[in-house]
Enzyme design. Structure first.
Site, PDB file in Angstrom:
ATOM      1  N   VAL A   1      30.296  17.902 -11.394  1.00  0.00           N
ATOM      2  CA  VAL A   1      29.654  16.479 -10.738  1.00  0.00           C
ATOM      3  C   VAL A   1      29.833  16.295  -9.842  1.00  0.00           C
ATOM      4  CG1 VAL A   1      30.097  14.387 -11.214  1.00  0.00           C
ATOM      5  CG2 VAL A   1      30.425  15.649 -13.192  1.00  0.00           C
TER       6      VAL A   1
ATOM      7  N   GLU B   1      46.236  16.582 -16.923  1.00  0.00           N
ATOM      8  CA  GLU B   1      47.246  17.057 -17.277  1.00  0.00           C
ATOM      9  C   GLU B   1      48.595  16.449 -17.302  1.00  0.00           C
ATOM     10  OE1 GLU B   1      48.385  20.012 -14.126  1.00  0.00           O
ATOM     11  OE2 GLU B   1      48.330  18.472 -12.192  1.00  0.00           O
TER      12      GLU B   1
ATOM     13  N   ASP C   1      47.618  10.536 -13.919  1.00  0.00           N
ATOM     14  CA  ASP C   1      47.453  10.271 -12.796  1.00  0.00           C
ATOM     15  C   ASP C   1      46.063   9.897 -12.865  1.00  0.00           C
ATOM     16  OD1 ASP C   1      47.801  11.063 -10.343  1.00  0.00           O
ATOM     17  OD2 ASP C   1      47.502  13.375 -10.753  1.00  0.00           O
TER      18      ASP C   1
ATOM     19  N   ASP D   1      41.284  15.474 -14.070  1.00  0.00           N
ATOM     20  CA  ASP D   1      42.817  15.492 -13.548  1.00  0.00           C
ATOM     21  C   ASP D   1      43.172  14.804 -14.939  1.00  0.00           C
ATOM     22  OD1 ASP D   1      45.330  16.885 -13.577  1.00  0.00           O
ATOM     23  OD2 ASP D   1      44.849  16.476 -10.769  1.00  0.00           O
TER      24      ASP D   1
END
Length: 365
Positions: free
Chosen positions: A125, A254, A234, A252
């Site tokens: 994006v 994770e 996060d 993100d």
């Protein structure tokens, strides 16, 4: 994860070899397709690695791609485990259950032999991201140069992401993110962080400050941690691609987990304060009115009907979690000969003074 300059070494991989292997793999997933314009972004993270490329094919599932590759096992990884299927599944759940702008997941590859580690491909994006290096709180970047009204729009829209994520994903859809180690979600989350800290300091100097922070958490432990929800993990503006001042992509995942709402909120508040404190320490004003704790809490309560609780605990917990990551990154720099380990390992934690103030209960005074 957040970082500050200079950036430490993050990989031992050969980019040309990775590009060749990627091209070969893509042909197996989409016969006749070519990966063109393969690049590594300057903002590549300190944990997983990212490759950007376009697909040349008459009917590609997406044209512009981003590939998230699990960390190089030879590069003294930040985390002990990189569960790419878990990240991929999380993104699919968020895409299916919410109206958050999550990049479209395209392919998951679990075979580590192809690029040296498992990876997944998602839609890329376009937009702009608040920088970590140098932080957006410093002068000279688009967010710092924006007007107060523009930053307020961005802040409101970003807290809205958290509110919608927490409200829209049914708990049953996120049960696979439950962390072991406790009878309830918060206890399991903190237990996992203790295990992570023990892994970081295995055979190395321990951090008295981090251990004091764990002890202080027990003293502040919430009486009622609350019902767990899907946490982004996060949760910070550096993991959002913005179109103007509106979120265009949430990145993100994770560190995603099933945890109380305040775990995400504490991380959002603290990670901004980390950059703001750093900026003030270097003689600049920063952005003192942006992402203030009271405004974040009030806006979240207005959007969800849930008034954040025990935020002294949760901001301390965020600072503690960040300290463990920073200690690991510092030990990795020492492993590669980039820094020397000082007599006091606590000084490897850039925000050790602020963390100590949180432990002592004086930071928010």
């Amino acid at each position: 994860m957040a970082a500050t300059a200079p950036r430490p070494r993050t990989t031992t991989r050969d980019p040309d070899e990775i590009t060749r292997r990627l091209a070969a793999w893509l042909g197996t997933r989409l016969p006749g397709a070519k990966a063109v314009g393969v690049t590594v972004p300057e903002s590549n993270g300190l944990s997983s690695e990212t490759l950007l490329f376009d697909i040349e094919h008459p009917e590609p599932p997406v044209r512009a791609c981003a590939l998230r590759l699990a960390a190089d096992p030879a590069a003294y990884t930040v985390f002990p485990v990189y569960d790419m299927p878990r990240q991929y599944r999380t993104m699919r759940v968020v895409a299916e259950q919410t109206d958050l702008p999550v990049p479209k997941p395209v392919w998951l590859e679990e075979d580590p032999g192809l690029l040296g580690a498992p990876f997944f491909v998602m839609e890329r994006v376009e937009g702009r991201v608040p920088p970590d290096v140098m932080p957006y709180t410093y002068e000279g970047n688009w967010l710092h140069a924006a007007s107060d009204e523009e930053r307020e729009r961005l802040e409101a829209a970003t807290i809205g992401l958290l509110a919608r994520l927490h409200d829209q994903v049914p708990s049953r859809e996120a049960e696979f993110l439950t962390l072991p180690g406790g009878s309830e979600a918060l206890r399991g989350h903190v237990t996992a962080q203790r295990a992570y800290y023990e892994w970081v300091v295995d055979g190395l100097a321990r951090s008295p400050l981090i251990e004091d922070a764990f002890d202080r958490l027990e003293e502040l432990w919430p009486r009622d941690p609350g019902t767990p929800v899907l946490n982004w993990g996060d949760a910070r503006i550096g993991n959002v691609v913005y179109d103007g001042f509106e979120p265009a992509a949430v990145l993100d995942w994770e560190m995603a987990a099933l945890a109380p709402r305040e775990v995400d909120l504490g991380w959002t508040v603290y990670l901004h304060r980390f950059f703001q404190d750093l900026t003030v320490a270097f003689g600049q004003r920063g952005l003192p009115d942006f992402l203030r704790r009271d405004r974040v809490e009030a806006r979240y309560a207005e959007l969800t009907g849930h008034t954040p609780r025990d935020m002294d605990f949760h901001t301390l917990y965020a600072a503690l979690r960040h300290a463990i990551v920073m200690l690991r990154i510092a030990y990795r720099q020492a492993h590669f000969g980039e820094v020397a380990v000082p007599a006091d390992p606590d000084t490897l934690i850039l925000h050790h003074g602020r963390l100590r103030a949180m432990v002592q209960g004086s930071y928010w005074d």
